[in-house]
Structure formats: structure tokens, C-alpha cells
Write a protein that holds these residues in place. Structure first.
Motif, PDB file in Angstrom:
ATOM      1  N   HIS A   1      38.226 -56.002  41.503  1.00 48.83           N
ATOM      2  CA  HIS A   1      36.896 -55.672  40.950  1.00 48.83           C
ATOM      3  C   HIS A   1      36.438 -56.859  40.115  1.00 48.83           C
ATOM      4  O   HIS A   1      37.197 -57.326  39.242  1.00 48.83           O
ATOM      5  CB  HIS A   1      36.972 -54.451  40.049  1.00 48.83           C
TER       6      HIS A   1
ATOM      7  N   SER B   1      34.265 -57.356  37.538  1.00 48.93           N
ATOM      8  CA  SER B   1      34.270 -57.288  36.060  1.00 48.93           C
ATOM      9  C   SER B   1      35.681 -57.196  35.511  1.00 48.93           C
ATOM     10  O   SER B   1      35.992 -57.794  34.472  1.00 48.93           O
ATOM     11  CB  SER B   1      33.468 -56.088  35.558  1.00 48.93           C
TER      12      SER B   1
ATOM     13  N   LEU C   1      44.274 -43.373  30.619  1.00 48.38           N
ATOM     14  CA  LEU C   1      43.403 -43.609  31.777  1.00 48.38           C
ATOM     15  C   LEU C   1      41.960 -43.996  31.418  1.00 48.38           C
ATOM     16  O   LEU C   1      41.336 -44.812  32.093  1.00 48.38           O
ATOM     17  CB  LEU C   1      43.394 -42.312  32.604  1.00 48.38           C
TER      18      LEU C   1
ATOM     19  N   PHE D   1      35.830 -51.988  30.853  1.00 48.22           N
ATOM     20  CA  PHE D   1      34.867 -52.448  31.881  1.00 48.22           C
ATOM     21  C   PHE D   1      33.458 -52.473  31.301  1.00 48.22           C
ATOM     22  O   PHE D   1      32.686 -53.375  31.555  1.00 48.22           O
ATOM     23  CB  PHE D   1      34.882 -51.535  33.120  1.00 48.22           C
TER      24      PHE D   1
ATOM     25  N   GLN E   1      30.896 -55.496  31.205  1.00 50.72           N
ATOM     26  CA  GLN E   1      29.592 -55.373  31.892  1.00 50.72           C
ATOM     27  C   GLN E   1      28.450 -55.648  30.914  1.00 50.72           C
ATOM     28  O   GLN E   1      27.471 -56.304  31.273  1.00 50.72           O
ATOM     29  CB  GLN E   1      29.468 -53.978  32.523  1.00 50.72           C
TER      30      GLN E   1
ATOM     31  N   SER F   1      32.212 -55.378  43.806  1.00 54.87           N
ATOM     32  CA  SER F   1      31.478 -55.211  42.551  1.00 54.87           C
ATOM     33  C   SER F   1      30.333 -54.226  42.723  1.00 54.87           C
ATOM     34  O   SER F   1      29.770 -54.087  43.803  1.00 54.87           O
ATOM     35  CB  SER F   1      30.946 -56.562  42.073  1.00 54.87           C
ATOM     36  N   THR F   2      30.002 -53.550  41.616  1.00 51.27           N
ATOM     37  CA  THR F   2      28.949 -52.529  41.604  1.00 51.27           C
ATOM     38  C   THR F   2      27.623 -53.181  41.223  1.00 51.27           C
ATOM     39  O   THR F   2      27.478 -53.629  40.075  1.00 51.27           O
ATOM     40  CB  THR F   2      29.288 -51.434  40.554  1.00 51.27           C
TER      41      THR F   2
ATOM     42  N   GLY G   1      35.337 -46.177  40.363  1.00 46.60           N
ATOM     43  CA  GLY G   1      34.883 -45.517  39.141  1.00 46.60           C
ATOM     44  C   GLY G   1      35.925 -44.527  38.661  1.00 46.60           C
ATOM     45  O   GLY G   1      36.923 -44.273  39.347  1.00 46.60           O
TER      46      GLY G   1
ATOM     47  N   GLU H   1      43.837 -41.214  43.059  1.00 42.32           N
ATOM     48  CA  GLU H   1      44.374 -42.085  42.004  1.00 42.32           C
ATOM     49  C   GLU H   1      45.073 -41.274  40.931  1.00 42.32           C
ATOM     50  O   GLU H   1      45.916 -41.789  40.210  1.00 42.32           O
ATOM     51  CB  GLU H   1      43.207 -42.814  41.312  1.00 42.32           C
TER      52      GLU H   1
ATOM     53  N   ASP I   1      43.791 -55.311  41.442  1.00 38.63           N
ATOM     54  CA  ASP I   1      42.819 -54.358  40.894  1.00 38.63           C
ATOM     55  C   ASP I   1      41.914 -55.055  39.869  1.00 38.63           C
ATOM     56  O   ASP I   1      40.759 -55.331  40.163  1.00 38.63           O
ATOM     57  CB  ASP I   1      43.538 -53.151  40.266  1.00 38.63           C
ATOM     58  N   ASP I   2      42.465 -55.331  38.677  1.00 32.93           N
ATOM     59  CA  ASP I   2      41.680 -55.912  37.578  1.00 32.93           C
ATOM     60  C   ASP I   2      42.575 -56.906  36.856  1.00 32.93           C
ATOM     61  O   ASP I   2      43.178 -56.578  35.831  1.00 32.93           O
ATOM     62  CB  ASP I   2      41.265 -54.791  36.612  1.00 32.93           C
TER      63      ASP I   2
HETATM   64  C1  LIG Z   1      42.470 -46.223  34.948  1.00 30.92           C
HETATM   65  C2  LIG Z   1      42.721 -46.442  36.386  1.00 30.92           C
HETATM   66  C3  LIG Z   1      43.250 -45.280  37.187  1.00 30.92           C
HETATM   67  C4  LIG Z   1      42.447 -47.648  36.883  1.00 30.92           C
HETATM   68  C5  LIG Z   1      42.545 -47.971  38.281  1.00 30.92           C
HETATM   69  N1  LIG Z   1      41.480 -48.867  38.575  1.00 30.92           N
HETATM   70  C6  LIG Z   1      40.254 -48.490  38.890  1.00 30.92           C
HETATM   71  N2  LIG Z   1      39.980 -47.247  39.346  1.00 30.92           N
HETATM   72  C7  LIG Z   1      38.694 -46.926  39.666  1.00 30.92           C
HETATM   73  N3  LIG Z   1      37.657 -47.748  39.525  1.00 30.92           N
HETATM   74  C8  LIG Z   1      37.910 -48.980  39.045  1.00 30.92           C
HETATM   75  C9  LIG Z   1      39.201 -49.395  38.713  1.00 30.92           C
HETATM   76  N4  LIG Z   1      39.148 -50.656  38.271  1.00 30.92           N
HETATM   77  C10 LIG Z   1      37.848 -51.029  38.336  1.00 30.92           C
HETATM   78  N5  LIG Z   1      37.084 -50.001  38.771  1.00 30.92           N
HETATM   79  C11 LIG Z   1      35.627 -49.990  39.000  1.00 30.92           C
HETATM   80  O1  LIG Z   1      35.153 -51.327  38.917  1.00 30.92           O
HETATM   81  C12 LIG Z   1      34.151 -51.464  37.905  1.00 30.92           C
HETATM   82  C13 LIG Z   1      34.252 -52.826  37.252  1.00 30.92           C
HETATM   83  O2  LIG Z   1      33.937 -53.872  38.170  1.00 30.92           O
HETATM   84  P1  LIG Z   1      32.444 -54.203  38.639  1.00 30.92           P
HETATM   85  O3  LIG Z   1      31.537 -54.091  37.431  1.00 30.92           O
HETATM   86  O4  LIG Z   1      32.089 -53.223  39.687  1.00 30.92           O
HETATM   87  O5  LIG Z   1      32.530 -55.608  39.123  1.00 30.92           O
HETATM   88  C14 LIG Z   1      34.429 -50.289  36.967  1.00 30.92           C
HETATM   89  O6  LIG Z   1      33.275 -49.913  36.249  1.00 30.92           O
HETATM   90  C15 LIG Z   1      34.897 -49.196  37.923  1.00 30.92           C
HETATM   91  O7  LIG Z   1      33.789 -48.555  38.521  1.00 30.92           O
END
Ligand SMILES: CC(C)=CCNc1ncnc2c1ncn2[C@@H]1O[C@H](COP(=O)(O)O)[C@@H](O)[C@H]1O
Ligand SMILES: [Zn+2]
Length: 351
Positions: free
Chosen positions: A22, A24, A61, A68, A72, A104-105, A178, A208, A288-289
Motif C-alpha cells: 500500500h 501510504s 488492530l 495511515f 494521508q 493505493s486508494t 481498509g 484478515e 503490506d506496509d
Molecule cells: C491492522 C491490519 C489487519 C493490517 C493489515 N493491513 C491492511 N489491512 C487492510 N487495509 C490496509 C492494510 N494496510 C493498508 N491498508 C489500506 O491501505 C490504505 C493506505 O494506503 P493508501 O492510502 O491506499 O496508499 C489504508 O487506509 C487501508 O485502506
């Protein structure tokens, strides 16, 4: 005399495929500081402790989702989106990632004039800028956030359809992500089907959290079927769901550190990677991140090796077979396989 590469260095030099990143959440501390300077906010506004989950730490969680939002808010202009995309691509390339699918969103920020279209354009423009400079092929998935309305999700899919043509194939698919505790994924099934029918690939976050092992949304999303499952942490807890994944041979995007730090799995050794890998079901290691969870793809390979006793040839195979699950098309897959084979000789000569 030990001329062999250490495991960490082997994992860094291994050519790798990253399929679940992702934008962000992938931003590094250095880039956050750059964004703060550009935005004119103090460094203490969001210091490392606020925007990243360090080594050995775990958080509830909800915490990553709070982080994020901070990132953002710091990246609310087209210039910021360009900068973070450029930096994230360079960092993945420096870590030995040779094929990267970012997701990305698209966001609308009225006070800065950024629209979902200009958001996507800023990412595409950074991808274009990096194309000749970095040794990595980059593709893009547009993400639907579960909190969003079906109308917003429809706009995202339309944008993706439009940009498949305009980006010369850089936009390849749709992600559903999300906070998994929010909303019902079934609401998005019609729009996901529309995406699929127009040739876009689907990588969906599924099961998840434990509640999703029994919720009807999981079976509904799996029956689409998606081209890849993000996490799928609780799928093997339900035999019917596990059978669906096996029947359709849907690959898993595996994010070890993310799951341990967000506490959806208790420890690395409890991770569901073990279950699927031992069954020879397709698994792709991902970050993931990488910013928020303080990791790199090479560290994820190292964790897998150390936790599940994978040999270097096992790691090689894991990386090589990940190419099969990329969304970039058959020609590109072949180019990547050729590249991997060239690098294989060099890598195993030094190990
Ligand atoms: C806490 C947990 C179970 C984390 C697992 N990881 C994730 N699960 C679901 N959505 C995610 C996760 N990591 C990032 N995102 C999504 O990615 C977005 C951030 O990247 P972006 O702004 O889309 O560029 C977050 O707002 C969320 O919508
Ligand atoms: Zn994710």
C-alpha cells in the motif's frame, strides 16, 4: 574462510517480486520528514513512534489505521503523492525488488484541489519518472477502501478502466482493503464483477480477522473468484473456505510482519504461511506496509527462512514462482523469468 553471503545479504540480493504494498503504508521515515518540511509542520508533529511500529512491538488492530490517516493527511497534494511514490519505488529497488505492484486508494482533497484523477496521475507520473532510473518494473492497482460508498468504489473502477488504456498497461487491477472490522465486503461484489469483466485483475483482502472466518462475506468474495487473496489469515480455520481456495488455486499474498505486529497472528511461527506452503499452495511473500511495520521484503524472506527452516534454494523458488502470480501479462512474466535466471548464477556463485 567464510566467503558465503550471510542470510540477510542473500535475501537482499535475491531478485524479488512485491505484490502487496500500500503506497501510504510503505512510506519511509525519511520521506515523512520531507513531507513535513514541504507542508511546513514541525518534526514533532508525527515522530517515528507515532508513524511506525518498531522491532518487537505489536499494536492493536486499529492502530495501523490511525497511522495511515496521519500519513494521508501529510500527503494531500499531487506533489506529495509524486514524492512518496518516487521514494517508495527507489527504496523497493534498493532492496532488490525487480517487479513491484503498488496499490493505493484514490483520494479527493477539495482544499488542495487534488481529485481522484490527479491522484492517479501523480502516481503514474512518478512511475514513469522511475522507469529508466530504477531497475524495477512497476504496476499499479487502484484500491477500494471498505469504508467507502459503492458509488466511490464505482468511480475507482471506472478510473482504473480509463487508465488501463491511458497508462499503457501500468494500471492492472483493483484491490479491496481498509479496516476489516468495518463494513461488508459483499456490498462491493457487483462493482468488483464489473472490474473483472472489463479485464482488471482482483487482489482482495479476505478473512484478515477471525470474525471473517465465519462471516458470509468471505465465501461471497472467494466465489468471484479473486486473482489473489490478501492475507487470508483465517481461511484455513473453515474447511469450506479452504476448499474454495484450493479448488480455484488462488494464490495468497503473505505479509508475516504485518500480521504479527497488528496481532492477527500470535507469532511468526504461528503464521498461516506454514499451513499453505506445506501443502504447496501458491504463496507470495510481501510487505503490506513496509514503512508502518518497519520492514523490507528482504527481511520478510529472512523471517520466512529462519522461522520455517527454508533453504536458499527454497527462497529462490519462492521468489521465482511469485512471477507466475503477477498481473503484468505473459510477455512481462517471461522477461522477468529470464532476468531471474541470469541473476541466479551470480547469486549462487557467491553463496
Ligand atoms: C491492522 C491490519 C489487519 C493490517 C493489515 N493491513 C491492511 N489491512 C487492510 N487495509 C490496509 C492494510 N494496510 C493498508 N491498508 C489500506 O491501505 C490504505 C493506505 O494506503 P493508501 O492510502 O491506499 O496508499 C489504508 O487506509 C487501508 O485502506
Ligand atoms: Zn494490505
Amino acid at each position: 574462510m567464510d566467503e558465503a553471503l550471510g542470510l540477510a545479504e542473500f535475501c537482499r540480493q535475491l531478485p524479488k517480486v512485491e505484490l502487496h504494498a500500500h503506497l501510504s503504508g510503505s512510506v519511509s521515515e525519511t520521506t515523512i520528514q520531507k513531507l513535513q518540511v514541504k507542508k511546513g509542520v514541525g518534526h514533532d508533529h508525527a515522530h517515528q513512534g507515532d508513524i511506525a511500529i518498531g522491532k518487537g512491538e505489536t499494536r492493536h488492530l486499529e492502530e495501523p489505521f490511525r497511522i495511515f490517516k496521519i500519513i494521508q493527511d501529510l500527503s494531500d497534494t499531487e506533489e506529495a503523492i509524486f514524492t512518496m511514490t518516487e521514494d517508495v519505488i527507489s527504496e523497493f529497488a534498493a532492496d532488490g525488488v525487480r517487479y513491484l505492484e503498488l496499490r493505493s486508494t484514490p483520494r479527493h482533497v477539495p482544499h488542495t484541489g487534488m481529485t481522484p484523477s490527479t491522484y492517479v496521475e501523480s502516481i503514474l507520473s512518478a512511475i514513469q519518472t522511475c522507469k529508466d532510473r530504477e531497475d524495477v518494473v512497476v504496476r499499479l492497482l487502484l484500491a477500494i477502501d471498505r469504508r467507502q460508498s459503492v458509488e466511490t468504489a464505482t468511480t475507482t473502477v471506472r478510473l482504473a478502466q480509463e487508465y488501463v488504456l491511458r497508462s499503457d498497461g501500468v494500471v492492472v487491477g483493483i484491490d479491496l482493503s481498509g479496516n476489516p472490522a468495518v463494513g461488508d465486503g459483499r456490498d462491493f461484489i457487483p462493482v468488483l464483477k464489473e472490474a473483472q469483466n472489463s479485464g482488471l485483475k482482483l487482489a482482495l483482502h479476505i478473512a484478515e480477522i477471525s470474525q471473517q472466518a465465519t462471516s458470509p462475506e468471505t465465501a461471497a468474495l472467494l466465489s468471484l473468484p479473486p486473482d489473489r487473496v490478501g492475507h487470508g489469515t483465517f481461511i484455513h480455520h473453515n474447511q469450506d473456505l479452504a476448499d474454495m481456495v484450493v479448488d480455484k488455486n488462488i494464490p495468497f499474498e503473505i505479509c508475516l510482519t504485518s500480521n504479527v505486529k497488528a496481532q492477527t497472528v500470535a507469532s511468526y511461527s504461528d503464521h498461516h504461511f506454514q499451513h499453505w506452503y506445506s501443502k504447496k499452495h501458491p504463496c507470495v511473500l510481501c510487505t503490506d506496509d513496509k514503512g508502518v511495520f518497519c520492514t523490507t521484503l528482504s527481511e520478510e524472506y529472512r523471517h520466512a527462512a529462519e522461522t520455517f527452516q527454508l533453504t536458499r534454494p527454497d527462497l529462490w523458488d519462492l521468489s521465482y514462482h511469485s512471477i507466475d502470480h503477477t498481473f503484468g501479462g505473459e510477455d512481462l512474466k517471461q522477461q522477468l523469468r529470464d532476468k531471474w535466471n541470469t541473476e541466479k548464477e551470480k547469486l549462487f556463485q557467491t553463496t
